[in-house]
Motif scaffolding. Structure first.
Motif, PDB file in Angstrom:
ATOM      1  N   LEU A   7       0.827  -1.201   0.000  1.00 24.75           N
ATOM      2  CA  LEU A   7       0.000   0.000   0.000  1.00 24.75           C
ATOM      3  C   LEU A   7       0.867   1.258   0.000  1.00 24.75           C
ATOM      4  N   THR A   8       0.380   2.298  -0.666  1.00 26.35           N
ATOM      5  CA  THR A   8       1.001   3.618  -0.585  1.00 26.35           C
ATOM      6  C   THR A   8      -0.100   4.664  -0.407  1.00 26.35           C
ATOM      7  N   GLY A   9       0.321   5.880  -0.086  1.00 22.48           N
ATOM      8  CA  GLY A   9      -0.596   7.006  -0.086  1.00 22.48           C
ATOM      9  C   GLY A   9      -0.821   7.488  -1.510  1.00 22.48           C
ATOM     10  N   PRO A  10      -1.300   8.721  -1.670  1.00 26.29           N
ATOM     11  CA  PRO A  10      -1.561   9.243  -3.014  1.00 26.29           C
ATOM     12  C   PRO A  10      -0.300   9.259  -3.871  1.00 26.29           C
ATOM     13  N   VAL A  11      -0.419   8.775  -5.086  1.00 22.79           N
ATOM     14  CA  VAL A  11       0.701   8.755  -6.027  1.00 22.79           C
ATOM     15  C   VAL A  11       0.466   9.751  -7.152  1.00 22.79           C
ATOM     16  N   GLY A  12      -0.745   9.767  -7.696  1.00 26.41           N
ATOM     17  CA  GLY A  12      -1.064  10.715  -8.763  1.00 26.41           C
ATOM     18  C   GLY A  12      -0.577  10.230 -10.111  1.00 26.41           C
ATOM     19  N   ALA A  13      -1.130  10.816 -11.142  1.00 25.95           N
ATOM     20  CA  ALA A  13      -0.807  10.400 -12.508  1.00 25.95           C
ATOM     21  C   ALA A  13       0.664  10.596 -12.836  1.00 25.95           C
ATOM     22  N   ALA A  14       1.282  11.622 -12.257  1.00 25.35           N
ATOM     23  CA  ALA A  14       2.672  11.934 -12.575  1.00 25.35           C
ATOM     24  C   ALA A  14       3.626  10.839 -12.108  1.00 25.35           C
ATOM     25  N   ARG A  15       3.226  10.097 -11.083  1.00 22.21           N
ATOM     26  CA  ARG A  15       4.117   9.054 -10.556  1.00 22.21           C
ATOM     27  C   ARG A  15       3.587   7.645 -10.813  1.00 22.21           C
ATOM     28  N   ALA A  16       2.574   7.515 -11.655  1.00 24.02           N
ATOM     29  CA  ALA A  16       2.011   6.188 -11.931  1.00 24.02           C
ATOM     30  C   ALA A  16       3.045   5.266 -12.562  1.00 24.02           C
ATOM     31  N   ASP A  17       3.817   5.783 -13.510  1.00 21.68           N
ATOM     32  CA  ASP A  17       4.856   4.967 -14.138  1.00 21.68           C
ATOM     33  C   ASP A  17       5.932   4.587 -13.129  1.00 21.68           C
ATOM     34  N   ALA A  18       6.251   5.514 -12.234  1.00 27.46           N
ATOM     35  CA  ALA A  18       7.258   5.238 -11.214  1.00 27.46           C
ATOM     36  C   ALA A  18       6.785   4.144 -10.259  1.00 27.46           C
ATOM     37  N   ALA A  19       5.502   4.157  -9.928  1.00 27.30           N
ATOM     38  CA  ALA A  19       4.952   3.108  -9.061  1.00 27.30           C
ATOM     39  C   ALA A  19       5.063   1.753  -9.730  1.00 27.30           C
ATOM     40  N   ALA A  20       4.741   1.711 -11.015  1.00 26.45           N
ATOM     41  CA  ALA A  20       4.838   0.449 -11.758  1.00 26.45           C
ATOM     42  C   ALA A  20       6.289  -0.020 -11.845  1.00 26.45           C
ATOM     43  N   ARG A  21       7.220   0.916 -12.001  1.00 25.43           N
ATOM     44  CA  ARG A  21       8.639   0.560 -12.091  1.00 25.43           C
ATOM     45  C   ARG A  21       9.135  -0.022 -10.764  1.00 25.43           C
ATOM     46  N   PHE A  22       8.720   0.594  -9.657  1.00 24.83           N
ATOM     47  CA  PHE A  22       9.127   0.064  -8.351  1.00 24.83           C
ATOM     48  C   PHE A  22       8.547  -1.329  -8.128  1.00 24.83           C
ATOM     49  N   ALA A  23       7.272  -1.523  -8.448  1.00 19.28           N
ATOM     50  CA  ALA A  23       6.652  -2.834  -8.268  1.00 19.28           C
ATOM     51  C   ALA A  23       7.387  -3.896  -9.083  1.00 19.28           C
ATOM     52  N   LYS A  24       7.753  -3.549 -10.308  1.00 15.19           N
ATOM     53  CA  LYS A  24       8.474  -4.491 -11.164  1.00 15.19           C
ATOM     54  C   LYS A  24       9.848  -4.816 -10.578  1.00 15.19           C
ATOM     55  N   GLU A  25      10.530  -3.795 -10.061  1.00 15.42           N
ATOM     56  CA  GLU A  25      11.861  -4.004  -9.488  1.00 15.42           C
ATOM     57  C   GLU A  25      11.789  -4.848  -8.217  1.00 15.42           C
ATOM     58  N   LEU A  26      10.786  -4.575  -7.379  1.00 19.95           N
ATOM     59  CA  LEU A  26      10.637  -5.367  -6.153  1.00 19.95           C
ATOM     60  C   LEU A  26      10.287  -6.815  -6.490  1.00 19.95           C
TER      61      LEU A  26
END
Length: 261
Positions: A7-26
């Motif tokens: 879970l995370t707090g608000p990410v927003g559209a600007a960081r959606a790709d970054a969230a996906a990148r972190f999930a892939k790396e983890l």
């Protein structure tokens, strides 16, 4: 294989790709799929933790303390920015505002982030009390905007006279701010800074098996060691790295929350 729920707090559209990148790396580092779920705000994030809706959560310090009390979560990693696991709250105004001193803000309009925000509510109010203010009486109005970006926008637009957000410093130099996320560095200025606040944390829920905790903590704690990992951490969390942490690091937050009632 059962995904790791994160879970995370608000990410927003600007960081959606970054969230996906972190999930892939983890996922790559733990050999398990990762289900990363952003929430819309601090309240929704706390509710999701209380519903046991995750194995791990990225929590702001005040949400961490509440979740610790109510759901037995444990902080395992703290974010490092500007080589420090602390930040400050800032009360700020527009650069062209007539206000030059904090006392001129009395009977003004203020924007807070959320009641569970240390930099955007708890610590600025604690600072004001230390200066002889009663924040509930000395402002003409108070409003909660939900995110740091929304607070900055309210100040810039003139809807409010002042707002509160976070500031990161390195050797007394400001190197990261809530208004910097909006590119407003030259359009606002600081009236006051709070005492240091311990950084946000990656926390694990009580039911998460010890072996899983250790694998994930190791994966995130060493992610900064290569370019792909550093990019994933910087993109989503805005950190240089995460370091191991303990609940005692957040005693100042517990004190601030008790003082706020």
């Amino acid at each position: 294989m059962t995904p790791l729920r994160f879970l995370t707090g608000p990410v927003g559209a600007a960081r959606a790709d970054a969230a996906a990148r972190f999930a892939k790396e983890l996922a790559r580092r733990t050999s398990r799929p990762v289900d990363l779920r952003p929430t819309a705000g601090y309240g929704e994030l706390l509710d999701a933790v209380l519903d046991r809706g995750a194995d791990f959560a990225w929590l702001p310090p005040a949400v961490l303390v509440r979740a610790e009390e109510l759901a037995g979560v444990t902080p395992v990693l703290a974010g490092i920015r500007a080589n420090d696991a602390r930040f400050r709250g800032a009360i700020f105004v527009r650069a062209d505002a007539a206000l030059t001193e904090l006392d001129q803000l009395r009977q003004g309009r203020v924007a807070w982030v959320d009641r569970n925000s240390c930099a955007g509510y708890l610590f600025p109010r604690l600072f004001l009390r230390s200066q002889g203010w009663d924040p509930d009486q000395d402002f003409a109005s108070q409003a909660h905007y939900g995110t740091h970006g929304a607070v900055v926008e309210a100040v810039e637009s003139g809807v409010v006279d002042a707002g509160a957000t976070f500031v990161h410093q390195e050797d007394a130099e400001v190197v990261g701010t809530g208004w910097g996320l909006s590119g407003a560095n030259d359009r606002v200025r600081v009236l006051a800074l709070t005492e240091p606040i311990p950084a946000d944390a990656i926390a694990t829920l009580e039911a998460t098996p010890r072996a899983v905790r250790e694998v994930v903590a190791e994966a995130i704690g060493t992610m900064h060691a290569d370019p792909e990992g550093r990019a994933a951490l910087a993109g989503l969390f805005g950190v240089q790295r995460f370091e191991p942490t303990l609940p005692a690091r957040y005693d100042a937050v517990r004190s601030a929350m008790r003082a706020s009632g």
